[in-house]
Scaffold this motif. Structure first.
Motif, short mmCIF file in Angstrom:
data_model
loop_
_atom_site.label_atom_id
_atom_site.label_comp_id
_atom_site.label_asym_id
_atom_site.label_seq_id
_atom_site.Cartn_x
_atom_site.Cartn_y
_atom_site.Cartn_z
N UNK A 4 -8.68 0.20 -6.96
CA UNK A 4 -9.89 0.83 -6.98
C UNK A 4 -9.92 2.68 -5.65
N UNK A 5 -9.72 2.38 -4.99
CA UNK A 5 -9.53 3.99 -3.90
C UNK A 5 -8.45 5.16 -5.01
N UNK A 63 -5.79 -8.84 -3.68
CA UNK A 63 -7.43 -8.25 -2.95
C UNK A 63 -6.50 -7.01 -2.45
N UNK A 64 -6.01 -6.77 -1.74
CA UNK A 64 -5.52 -5.47 -1.30
C UNK A 64 -4.64 -4.71 -1.91
N UNK A 65 -4.16 -5.37 -3.35
CA UNK A 65 -4.26 -4.10 -4.40
C UNK A 65 -5.06 -3.50 -4.93
N UNK A 104 0.90 -1.07 0.24
CA UNK A 104 -0.08 0.46 0.01
C UNK A 104 0.69 1.57 0.36
N UNK A 105 2.24 1.20 0.47
CA UNK A 105 3.15 1.97 0.95
C UNK A 105 3.47 2.64 -0.67
N UNK A 131 -0.88 -21.77 2.27
CA UNK A 131 -0.68 -20.66 3.02
C UNK A 131 -0.08 -19.39 1.73
N UNK A 132 0.50 -19.81 1.15
CA UNK A 132 0.90 -19.78 0.37
C UNK A 132 -0.34 -19.10 -1.31
N UNK A 133 -0.91 -19.89 -1.35
CA UNK A 133 -2.62 -18.99 -2.40
C UNK A 133 -2.90 -18.87 -0.79
N UNK A 134 -3.15 -18.40 -0.37
CA UNK A 134 -3.84 -16.88 0.79
C UNK A 134 -3.12 -15.61 0.56
#
Ligand code: GTP
Length: 331
Positions: free
Chosen positions: A159-160, A152-154, A108-109, A142-145
């Motif tokens: 979107x923002x 999704x974060x990206x 995000x940074x 956990x890799x898939x997670x």
């Protein structure tokens, strides 16, 4: 006709003007949050990790300090991003897959301090190496997670930023446009005139055309203020239909307008001014209440500044008024 001069959009760099402030504030917060981790690792005897966190906190804090005090970053933003990515990957190396949590705020940074495209690349590189490390330390599930949540974060970040870009564009458009007629307002005029003068001094032709509706007060008296507004809108519509791509139409106030013509000699500007006068007088929507305009024309010549150029075209327009209105005067 150009509705608006080119402006930054969500596709270019929406955070450009506030990047320093964002980086300084997030840098201070990040330094404050990372320092306790450094102290904790030190108390546990994990010296390499303590040093890594201390370095990250110093980089963030130092950069924020430089932005606040000197108004410029300590290191170029791409270098800051690279240092942060290395700190995240270094933490994973020392602590294991659980340190991949740092990748989320880090990406995000990246979007806050880099232009969009560069941030895409930096995030792709970090997530690629992060997913490899995640698979190595935490296994496939956990890799898939990690990949899905990071993706999704990206997506949300984009979107923002897309919304910020849209809102920014809307605000710029509103601030530069006259709400009644849709013509440009005075706000961007000084800059446009200064630019046109500089280009004209470099050999390009440019001209100003000023026009003012004749006896508009009596039009208002006859049709009422709302009717006068309709007339102003139709005058602008008729003028815009005649202007070319690149010409800019400004409403200076009341019933007075100015056109900045690119690449126009005196003769071409005079022809266009005559056409404008004709188009407005013959505008279909105004046939019930025909209006005329008095027009001044001034092509740029050496020695003219934005102010004296405006004065020259204004004088020409007032001469057209004085000579009986409904005519073009070229200076
Ligand atoms: N309807 C309407 N009227 C406006 C607006 N802004 C200014 N006016 C009116 O425009 C009129 C301008 O009148 P004057 O400056 O006397 O000029 P004029 O009657 O056009 O006379 P000349 O310019 O000498 O031909 C005034 O009555 C203002 O109230 C507007 O946004 N809408």
């Amino acid at each position: 006709m150009d509705a608006l001069p080119a402006q930054p959009s969500s596709r270019t760099d929406v955070l450009l003007s506030i990047r320093g402030r964002i980086t300084a504030r997030t840098g201070l917060v990040a330094a404050g949050l990372i320092l306790p981790f450094s102290a904790f690792h030190l108390s546990q005897g994990r010296y390499a990790l303590a040093l890594l966190d201390l370095l990250a906190a110093l980089i963030f804090g130092g950069n924020a300090w430089a932005l606040i005090v000197r108004d410029r970053p300590l290191m170029p933003y791409p270098a800051l991003v690279a240092a942060l990515a290395l700190a995240v990957l270094g933490s994973v190396h020392f602590v294991g897959g659980v340190a991949l949590h740092w990748a989320f705020p880090a990406t995000m940074f990246f979007y806050l301090v880099l232009p969009r495209r560069q941030a895409h690349v930096a995030c792709a590189l970090l997530l690629l190496s992060g997913s490899g490390l995640s698979y190595y330390h935490l296994g496939l599930a956990n890799c898939v997670r990690f990949v899905v949540t990071a993706g999704l974060t990206l997506l949300l970040m984009n979107v923002v930023l897309g919304l910020v870009g849209e809102l920014q564009q809307r605000l710029i458009t509103q601030s530069l446009t006259d709400p009644l007629t849709g013509a440009l307002n005075r706000r961007g005029l000084d800059e446009a005139l200064a630019q046109a003068c500089a280009q004209a001094a470099g050999g390009e032709q440019a001209a100003l055309v000023s026009f003012d509706v004749d006896h508009f007060k009596s039009i208002n008296d006859r049709l009422g203020h709302a009717g006068g507004d309709v007339v102003l809108r139709e005058v602008v519509r008729a003028a815009q239909a005649r202007l070319r791509a690149g010409d800019r139409l400004y409403r200076l106030g009341g019933e007075e307008f100015l056109v900045l013509l690119q690449a126009s000699s005196t003769a071409e500007a005079a022809d266009l001014a005559e056409d404008l006068r004709h188009c407005i007088a013959k505008a279909e929507a105004l046939q019930a209440n025909p209006v005329t305009v008095s027009v001044g024309v001034s092509a740029w010549r050496p020695g003219l500044t934005p102010d004296s150029w405006l004065g020259a075209v204004d004088t020409a327009m007032y001469r057209a008024k004085g000579l009986g209105r409904n005519r073009v005067v070229v200076t």
